[in-house]
Write a protein that holds these residues in place. Structure first.
Motif, mmCIF file in Angstrom:
data_model
loop_
_atom_site.group_PDB
_atom_site.id
_atom_site.type_symbol
_atom_site.label_atom_id
_atom_site.label_comp_id
_atom_site.label_asym_id
_atom_site.label_seq_id
_atom_site.Cartn_x
_atom_site.Cartn_y
_atom_site.Cartn_z
ATOM 1 N N GLN A 228 -13.297 12.586 -3.577
ATOM 2 C CA GLN A 228 -12.129 11.788 -3.779
ATOM 3 C C GLN A 228 -12.398 10.516 -3.124
ATOM 4 O O GLN A 228 -11.935 9.654 -3.545
ATOM 5 C CB GLN A 228 -11.103 12.418 -3.844
ATOM 6 C CG GLN A 228 -9.941 12.034 -4.830
ATOM 7 C CD GLN A 228 -10.241 11.803 -6.203
ATOM 8 O OE1 GLN A 228 -10.730 12.947 -6.980
ATOM 9 N NE2 GLN A 228 -10.251 10.726 -6.740
ATOM 10 N N LYS A 229 -12.599 10.768 -1.678
ATOM 11 C CA LYS A 229 -12.546 9.431 -0.863
ATOM 12 C C LYS A 229 -13.626 8.361 -1.485
ATOM 13 O O LYS A 229 -13.357 7.359 -1.439
ATOM 14 C CB LYS A 229 -13.471 9.967 0.444
ATOM 15 C CG LYS A 229 -12.226 10.524 1.504
ATOM 16 C CD LYS A 229 -12.995 11.020 2.547
ATOM 17 C CE LYS A 229 -12.093 11.712 3.917
ATOM 18 N NZ LYS A 229 -13.110 12.167 4.662
ATOM 19 N N ASP A 232 -12.379 6.874 -4.454
ATOM 20 C CA ASP A 232 -11.333 5.750 -4.526
ATOM 21 C C ASP A 232 -12.024 4.497 -4.121
ATOM 22 O O ASP A 232 -11.397 3.426 -4.371
ATOM 23 C CB ASP A 232 -10.437 6.509 -3.059
ATOM 24 C CG ASP A 232 -9.065 5.719 -3.177
ATOM 25 O OD1 ASP A 232 -9.166 4.645 -3.862
ATOM 26 O OD2 ASP A 232 -8.185 6.161 -2.282
ATOM 27 N N ILE B 56 -6.798 10.436 4.602
ATOM 28 C CA ILE B 56 -7.375 9.483 3.640
ATOM 29 C C ILE B 56 -6.882 7.987 3.869
ATOM 30 O O ILE B 56 -7.965 7.153 3.631
ATOM 31 C CB ILE B 56 -6.909 10.024 2.299
ATOM 32 C CG1 ILE B 56 -7.457 9.082 0.997
ATOM 33 C CG2 ILE B 56 -5.444 9.755 1.972
ATOM 34 C CD1 ILE B 56 -8.873 9.791 0.313
ATOM 35 N N ARG B 109 -0.200 2.855 -1.364
ATOM 36 C CA ARG B 109 -1.777 2.703 -1.382
ATOM 37 C C ARG B 109 -2.033 1.272 -1.402
ATOM 38 O O ARG B 109 -3.013 0.709 -0.598
ATOM 39 C CB ARG B 109 -2.422 3.282 -2.670
ATOM 40 C CG ARG B 109 -4.024 3.232 -2.444
ATOM 41 C CD ARG B 109 -4.391 4.434 -3.814
ATOM 42 N NE ARG B 109 -5.818 4.224 -3.842
ATOM 43 C CZ ARG B 109 -6.644 3.308 -4.588
ATOM 44 N NH1 ARG B 109 -5.674 2.236 -5.272
ATOM 45 N NH2 ARG B 109 -8.010 3.361 -4.716
ATOM 46 N N GLU B 302 -6.972 11.067 -7.874
ATOM 47 C CA GLU B 302 -6.973 10.889 -6.292
ATOM 48 C C GLU B 302 -5.563 11.552 -5.725
ATOM 49 O O GLU B 302 -5.831 12.402 -4.699
ATOM 50 C CB GLU B 302 -6.767 9.380 -5.796
ATOM 51 C CG GLU B 302 -7.008 9.071 -4.339
ATOM 52 C CD GLU B 302 -7.015 7.799 -4.225
ATOM 53 O OE1 GLU B 302 -7.364 6.848 -4.995
ATOM 54 O OE2 GLU B 302 -6.013 7.199 -3.314
ATOM 55 N N THR B 305 -5.751 15.383 -6.107
ATOM 56 C CA THR B 305 -6.536 15.989 -4.909
ATOM 57 C C THR B 305 -5.614 16.326 -3.605
ATOM 58 O O THR B 305 -5.765 17.210 -2.850
ATOM 59 C CB THR B 305 -7.843 15.205 -4.761
ATOM 60 O OG1 THR B 305 -8.484 14.893 -6.124
ATOM 61 C CG2 THR B 305 -8.803 15.970 -3.710
#
Lengths: 240, 566
Positions: A228-229, A232, B56, B109, B302, B305
């Protein structure tokens, strides 16, 4: 000796160098399966007669070619010993497999080895005496973006319309390489991947999907978060 | 509460607005969950944990900003803060944003992206609390957005979404007065192209002229690649047009305030459509574009997850740990990069990489020379044997952080981090705990639970433990006993540099752990060989099955991993 991570163009450089100096290339790729016999040769039995077929080391020595030892630090110790013998100042190897025959290298015999950094799977530290046989060492890193784009152009026939997507793909690869260098990702994409990405674009694939196939999916083996990193970053770069 | 300052004279009852905010958010979450069953039914009632979010966020900000040591932390303040000189981004927490949980994540984000761009392209970020800083930050935002979008084109949709959903949060200009009204009007018109509410004609003239100048300043900066310093020099010209005191405090920081209420889906769609029309006037299929932006499908996967990862962490019983006397190092604003010795990690991994689960060849031979013919004819056994290498050992590690470690604290942390990186690389299942004394109280810290992968969060936890106090090993073993009984480690390593203060009790605990089936191994750390040997011998009397000693910290990974193979 050329030292650099996978997919930085080490083999391509050696091939180009061989062509430039007009020397025949004798390549051997080392792995756990590479045996001494691949280098020095092997006995044969034909019509009841025992013969001997030269290995690539012996052949290149006899003909004075360019011996290319690819991924040398993946070779087993016994294989390295035979190279050690051939590469010292005497430039000769005694074939105990063929009645003790001594092979002396012809003039012009040149040896180039490439090694991957020790962090790569399957690599070992080379013994110091063998390292000293390669006193000239080049370090090859991933090229700057423009050079990588230039290399991609030579491997593909991407048009101007696809150039922006390909350029973004190269940028993405560089970001992933930087992250892998500081241990934030488990894998660093090579130039093979940027070329594969460009070929997918060339064949009409949508850029984001091509990036997912080539750059992101591989990280899935380390779990959803790793994948997912990367996804993204792809989303931030390519969008819809 | 208390995340926004409210001006005294605006008539709002803070508590009332806060309650309304919560109510509308929960209504909007309900709607979201109800109408987006396909992708959110599994997310209902779940939130993203701070430790998952910070991981993240750190990864993305480092890639977006090209600053490998960028650090992201959270604040309860309404506005983000970035310190380019410290490589630090301070972001409002998720709960500081409006909308449902997914919408909050999307706005958060976008904020992270803007701040990462500031980190990369700005040299100075001022406070939003005074007019000068407010105007400079607005100009810089426009400049970095334009530069950043060149590289990160995919952020455009998210920026549009953020701008759309922020519309309701923006104050109505009619409700503001004086400097605040002028600056908010300037901010709205300059950054979004519209104003919400009305300005008097003289005010409107000032704002329009200031926006015209600000736009040309940003365009010139982009064309000539001028940086923050040049922009800063132009700010007084804009302030002069607005006729405000550059140092006057703005009573309510409005430019990115998240204070306010949520939007309905149709309102949001309408707002986003307006922005899409303005920003992409040549676009043909606007409706499709708008729907894609409202849904945010790419970001949803995303987010899902992260929610799943958070749920996985919650299942590890973090809350119960506190009741058992085991604490989790709480800080997330720790720069863990100093604990990363990349060379040492590479070296350690390289040393043991052949141990990774997989197949290797073993070359067997006997005699002086290998005769291939004889081999083919007479040797019945295969020449090459494939061996499957697996390390399935469960390992528990206890790290001493008593005061005597202080002298070598950083190196000790770097080495233990390299050890954990290598164990993770080898696929070993392991848990890591540490102990120290915090305010006269002995603390047992959880660094890594058994089912959680080694990540930057674990390193952050390790990095913030300060070495202090004695070595009350028996007490710590007592706290860890339930964990040992449930995890049942095959090997329990204790890394310590001194004699425990309670030897008889330690002996008792060591024997009790051995009865559970764990091999008890002590690793003594000495400053030199003599001291290491002496510590090693002392540890032997404590009924450990094995005690080792090292005088060089770098040897720890080799010693620990070496034991796993045996």
């Amino acid at each position: 000796m050329i030292i650099g991570p996978k997919g930085t163009g080490k083999t391509t450089l050696v091939k180009a160098f061989g062509a430039e100096i007009g020397r025949t290339l004798y390549p051997v790729n080392f792995s756990l399966r590479t045996r001494e016999s691949h280098l020095v040769g092997t006995k044969t039995l034909e019509n009841g007669e025992v013969g001997f077929v030269d290995g690539i080391l012996v052949e290149s020595m006899k003909l004075g070619g360019l011996l290319y030892l690819d991924e040398l630090n993946a070779a087993e110790a016994d294989v390295l010993l035979r190279l050690d013998e051939a590469l010292d100042d005497r430039r000769q190897v005694v074939l105990k497999e063929s009645e003790g025959q001594t092979i002396t290298a012809s003039k012009g015999w040149t040896v180039i080895a490439t090694i991957n950094p020790l962090s790569h799977v399957g690599t070992k530290e080379l013994p110091p005496q063998l390292l000293s046989r390669f006193p000239v060492r080049l370090r090859l890193e991933y090229p700057p973006e423009e050079v990588e784009l230039d290399i991609i152009r030579r491997h593909t026939s991407i048009g101007d319309s696809a150039l922006a997507s390909v350029s973004t793909g190269v940028k993405l690869a560089n970001k992933l390489r930087e992250a892998a260098a500081v241990e934030e990702l488990y894998y660093s994409p090579s130039m093979r991947e940027t070329i594969a990405f460009s070929k997918l674009i060339e064949s009409g694939s949508e850029a984001k999907y091509a990036a997912q196939l080539v750059f992101a999916n591989v990280y899935g083996q380390w779990g959803d978060v790793e994948y997912q990193k990367v996804m993204d970053m792809i989303t931030s770069m390519f969008g819809n | 509460m208390g995340r926004c300052r409210v001006s005294k004279g605006n008539g709002y009852d803070y508590l009332y607005v806060w309650k309304l905010d919560r109510f509308l958010i929960s209504v909007s979450e309900y709607k979201y969950n109800k109408f987006n069953v396909t992708h959110s039914s599994t997310l209902e009632g779940l939130t993203v944990r701070d430790d998952v979010l910070v991981e993240i966020a750190t990864f993305l900000s480092r890639r977006w900003s090209d600053k490998p040591k960028a650090l992201v932390t959270f604040t309860e303040e309404a506005n983000p803060k970035t310190s380019p000189d410290k490589n630090q981004i301070v972001l409002p927490h998720l709960r500081g944003y409006a909308g449902n949980r997914f919408q909050k994540y999307r706005q958060w984000r976008v904020s992270l992206w803007y701040e990462s761009m500031r980190l990369k392209y700005s040299t100075r970020v001022l406070s939003y609390d005074h007019a000068f800083g407010f105007v400079l930050n607005a100009l810089e935002k426009k400049r970095i957005e334009s530069i950043g979008l060149d590289e990160w084109k995919g952020m455009m949709d998210e920026i549009i979404f953020d701008e759309g959903i922020s519309w309701l949060n923006r104050p109505l200009l009619n409700s503001l007065y004086g400097v605040q009204k002028l600056l908010e009007g300037f901010g709205q018109l300059f950054l979004t192209g519209y104003i919400k509410g009305e300005l008097f004609s003289s005010e409107h003239d000032k704002v329009a002229k200031a926006v015209e100048l600000a736009t040309s300043v940003v365009q010139e900066a982009l064309a000539s690649q001028y940086q923050t310093k040049w922009i800063e020099e132009q700010v007084p010209r804009i302030i002069k047009i607005l006729q405000v005191d550059p140092l006057v405090l703005i009573p309510f920081s409005t430019i990115r305030s998240r204070f306010g209420i949520s939007m309905s889906e149709s309102e949001l769609t309408r707002q986003i459509e307006k922005i899409v029309r303005r920003r992409r006037n040549a676009e043909k299929n606007i409706e499709k574009s708008v729907n894609a932006i409202v849904e945010g499908t790419d970001i949803l996967s995303e987010y899902e997850t992260l929610v799943r990862e958070s749920k996985r962490h919650e299942n590890e019983g973090y809350e119960n740990l506190e009741n058992m006397g085991i604490s989790i190092p709480p800080r997330l604003d720790v720069n863990e990069s100093e604990v990363y010795d990349t060379n040492l990690i590479h070296k350690t991994k390289a040393k043991f990489k052949e141990w990774r689960t997989g197949w290797i060849e073993r070359h067997d031979r006997s005699g002086d020379e290998f005769d291939s013919e004889a081999f083919v004819e007479f040797i019945p056994t295969p020449f090459i044997v494939d061996l499957k290498l697996t390390i399935k050992t469960r390992v528990m590690i206890l790290l001493d952080h008593s005061s005597s470690i202080q002298e070598v604290e950083l190196k000790y942390k770097q080495v233990t981090n390299a050890l954990c990186e290598a164990l993770s690389f080898l696929g070993v299942r392991f848990a890591v705990y540490a102990f120290s004394t915090d305010g006269k109280q002995v603390k047992c810290w959880l660094i890594k639970p058994p089912n959680y992968r080694w990540s930057s969060i674990c390193t952050k936890r390790l990095a913030q433990i300060r070495a202090s106090g004695g070595t009350p090993l028996a007490e710590i073993y007592g706290l860890l006993e339930p964990m040992v009984r449930s995890f049942k480690p095959e090997i329990f390593f204790t890394l310590t540099d001194g004699e425990p203060s309670d030897t008889d009790a330690v002996r008792h605990m060591v024997l009790s752990f051995r009865k559970i089936g764990s091999h008890m191994v002590a690793l003594g750390l000495g400053r030199n060989i003599d001291e290491a040997i002496s510590i090693g011998q002392n540890l032997r009397y404590l009924d450990y099955e094995r005690s080792l000693a090292v005088s060089k910290l770098e040897d720890i990974p080799k010693k620990v991993i070496g034991l796993l193979k045996g």
